[in-house]
Design an enzyme around this catalytic site. Sequence first.
Site, mmCIF file in Angstrom:
data_model
loop_
_atom_site.group_PDB
_atom_site.id
_atom_site.type_symbol
_atom_site.label_atom_id
_atom_site.label_comp_id
_atom_site.label_asym_id
_atom_site.label_seq_id
_atom_site.Cartn_x
_atom_site.Cartn_y
_atom_site.Cartn_z
ATOM 1 N N ASP A 153 0.828 -1.195 0.000
ATOM 2 C CA ASP A 153 0.000 0.000 0.000
ATOM 3 C C ASP A 153 0.869 1.253 0.000
ATOM 4 O OD1 ASP A 153 -0.873 -0.646 3.441
ATOM 5 O OD2 ASP A 153 0.777 0.582 2.705
ATOM 6 N N LYS A 160 -4.164 2.804 -0.556
ATOM 7 C CA LYS A 160 -5.334 3.538 -0.078
ATOM 8 C C LYS A 160 -4.893 4.986 0.083
ATOM 9 C CE LYS A 160 -7.179 -0.365 2.516
ATOM 10 N NZ LYS A 160 -7.564 -0.860 3.842
#
Length: 413
Positions: A200, A222
């Site tokens: 991520d 994200k």
Amino acid sequence: MAEHPAYPVGLRLTGRRVVVLGGGQVAQRRLPALVAAGADVLLVSPQATPSVEAMADAGEITWLRRPYQEGDLADAWYALIATSDAEANTRASAEAERHRVWCVRSDDADQATAWTPATGHSEGVTVAVLTTDARGRDPRHTAAIRDAVVEGLRDGTLVAPHHRTRTPGVALVGGGPGDPDLITVRGRRLLGEADVVITDHLGPRDLLAELSPNVEVIDAAKLPYGRFMAQEAINDALIEYARQGKSVVRLKGGDPFVYGRGMEEVQALAEAGIPCTVVPGISSSISVPGAAGIPVTHRGIAHEFTVVSGHIAPDDERSLVDWPSLAKLTGTLVILMGVGTIGKVAETLIAHGKSPDAPVALIQEGTTAGQRRVDATLATVGETVRSEDVKPPAVIVIGEVVNVGPKTAAPRP
């Protein structure tokens, strides 16, 4: 004998008699490995160091509290001679030769029938180093080679692919606050062995460049206030690749269980029957303030610190944080994911008794080359974030510890 190199071999000593003569520093260094190998260890020595004596008291070894006597090596498979009595060492060495007992001598390697290699361990692998020329008598040279190999295996820079079938599964790896050197040794090694890496935005991105070209990297970023991969999709990807028999690393920023939704992934894998290994990481809540010269605790100033998620504003009904109680604490308050809500947070804390003059530090991109620190007070922090264009990820520290150290820390090497 000196003209020929030593023949390396691994001794299986479980349940077999090993005799150690001398209870000094050499024995103290060698005994733990012999005990770990399952050897039946007999120590013959009038005296011993406190650590060796403790091993005898615990029943790990048998201790005869007397000097060496002829016949002590008769039933031995292996002997370590390490007394301070040169004459006794010579007699014991001669006995070992007569009984065909492999014998190590700490005082005279040339008269020994065996040498102890420099050894190290890494995840089921034992590295043993013996040099084959005159430098074999230089333990520092041999140990340096050993250290280089073991360190390479541990940090993933020396990767030995597994050619036997590996058990498929997932490793949930905390990547630390951003600097690739701050990932754990185990985490880096697992990255080097991975078939698939799902990462991520907050993971140590520089580590991805070190991966083998055949490793599949999936971006599950994200991004704050941007597009994101739903948590359910991440869970499904972890399960799917593991079921394909692949070794999967889920690389997350900081620690997987500190606002990383790591337990949700562990639960999903457990429900699917997928084995999962959790590798903790260095949390940005402590490391980033430290990198900016701020201790979260300090003698006489802060005896506690509290870590809070700021991704939901205090006036949002979904908030689970007791902000009025936090305002009454005298220690350090560390806020993660709070750049967008810090104005509301500051107003709430002040409204419930926190001093408007409380020092505040915002550390953006902590531990990376882009790290910067912006200072404010609780009364001014909302405007400071806007005027200084502070962007996430940033760690926010509130409390007197902000003023303890220098305003800037040493640059990242």
